[in-house]
Scaffold this motif. Sequence first.
Motif, PDB file in Angstrom:
ATOM      1  N   UNK A   1       0.912  -1.303   0.110  1.00 34.04           N
ATOM      2  CA  UNK A   1      -0.270  -0.281  -0.215  1.00 34.04           C
ATOM      3  C   UNK A   1       0.694   1.181   0.054  1.00 34.04           C
ATOM      4  N   UNK A   2       1.824   1.258   1.015  1.00 33.97           N
ATOM      5  CA  UNK A   2       2.982   2.302   1.055  1.00 33.97           C
ATOM      6  C   UNK A   2       3.537   2.517  -0.681  1.00 33.97           C
ATOM      7  N   UNK A   3       4.351   1.761  -1.098  1.00 32.79           N
ATOM      8  CA  UNK A   3       4.692   1.413  -2.556  1.00 32.79           C
ATOM      9  C   UNK A   3       3.693   2.392  -3.483  1.00 32.79           C
ATOM     10  N   UNK A   4       2.277   2.010  -3.478  1.00 36.72           N
ATOM     11  CA  UNK A   4       1.302   2.174  -4.648  1.00 36.72           C
ATOM     12  C   UNK A   4       1.277   3.248  -4.463  1.00 36.72           C
ATOM     13  N   UNK A   5       0.988   3.974  -3.068  1.00 38.50           N
ATOM     14  CA  UNK A   5       0.275   5.404  -3.210  1.00 38.50           C
ATOM     15  C   UNK A   5       1.647   6.362  -2.900  1.00 38.50           C
ATOM     16  N   UNK A   6       3.020   5.861  -3.134  1.00 35.08           N
ATOM     17  CA  UNK A   6       4.165   6.553  -3.006  1.00 35.08           C
ATOM     18  C   UNK A   6       3.693   7.551  -1.173  1.00 35.08           C
ATOM     19  N   UNK A   7       4.296   6.704  -0.011  1.00 35.31           N
ATOM     20  CA  UNK A   7       3.642   7.513   0.822  1.00 35.31           C
ATOM     21  C   UNK A   7       5.300   7.360   1.576  1.00 35.31           C
ATOM     22  N   UNK A   8       5.829   7.883   1.770  1.00 32.20           N
ATOM     23  CA  UNK A   8       7.232   7.958   3.128  1.00 32.20           C
ATOM     24  C   UNK A   8       8.224   8.475   2.001  1.00 32.20           C
ATOM     25  N   UNK A   9       9.324   7.389   2.466  1.00 34.19           N
ATOM     26  CA  UNK A   9      10.425   7.749   1.603  1.00 34.19           C
ATOM     27  C   UNK A   9      10.520   7.040   0.087  1.00 34.19           C
ATOM     28  N   UNK A  10       9.172   6.361  -0.673  1.00 38.85           N
ATOM     29  CA  UNK A  10       8.656   6.111  -1.785  1.00 38.85           C
ATOM     30  C   UNK A  10       7.748   7.102  -2.745  1.00 38.85           C
ATOM     31  N   UNK A  11       7.610   8.432  -1.668  1.00 38.27           N
ATOM     32  CA  UNK A  11       7.489   9.938  -2.417  1.00 38.27           C
ATOM     33  C   UNK A  11       7.674  10.798  -2.157  1.00 38.27           C
ATOM     34  N   UNK A  12       9.165  10.754  -2.418  1.00 28.52           N
ATOM     35  CA  UNK A  12      10.470  11.747  -1.778  1.00 28.52           C
ATOM     36  C   UNK A  12      11.631  11.755  -2.812  1.00 28.52           C
ATOM     37  N   UNK A  13      12.076  11.987  -3.095  1.00 26.11           N
ATOM     38  CA  UNK A  13      13.243  11.473  -4.087  1.00 26.11           C
ATOM     39  C   UNK A  13      14.594  10.375  -3.368  1.00 26.11           C
ATOM     40  N   UNK A  14      14.027   9.335  -2.932  1.00 25.70           N
ATOM     41  CA  UNK A  14      15.206   8.485  -1.785  1.00 25.70           C
ATOM     42  C   UNK A  14      15.138   7.495  -2.784  1.00 25.70           C
TER      43      UNK A  14
END
Length: 218
Positions: free
Chosen positions: A140-153
């Motif tokens: 869910x976090x990856x699919x919704x680009x949350x946290x580090x997955x929504x930053x340029x990390x």
Amino acid sequence: MAKFSKFDLLKTWGIKVILAVSVLINGLVGWNYYSGNTVSRVIDGDTFDLKNGTRVRLLDVESPEIGLCGSEEAKRRLEELVLGKFVTVKELTFEEFNRQNGLVYQGSKLINEVMIRDGWGRLHYNPNSKREDLKAAYKEARENQRGIFGMDCIDAEPVDPNCRIKGNIDEDKQKKSYHLSNCRDYNRVTIDRDRGEDYYCSEKEAQAAGFTKASGCE
């Protein structure tokens, strides 16, 4: 009217004293447990200290180390969830640095799952009773680009377009290698800043950061 001997009175008072002491001891034990299992300090996004001196790490959660991409945000989120609060740690495993790995609950809330769902950590796939819940939260976090997955990390682009040397860390061996544009695997290498990888402007700069030239480079 029933008459009580001195022995009966002493026996009755003795029982009352024993019960009172028992209640007091149980109360102190309960308070010490409650107080000891209160979070006194958050180290980073996956590790904290209890007042009883125990250091606890969230089982299956790997948040960025301090100084890496997303680390401050991850630490701040964990502080919101547990700092100063009573927690219960279940399914303990022990590791070096005097840390306990476990599933951490604050009330009925599984903190491991919250941190993963909010995108503040990568998931390891160790056996535990909440493995499927954690996997679903990670997806869910990856699919919704949350946290580090929504930053340029994750799969990051260079800040300076002229600095394109890739400093990569092997996940299994933790070997640090840098890749020039003429290296065989250059186009396959992705840069994850939350893991300590980055782009460098020169070989000297990459070497100073602890990277050595990768094999397959001309």
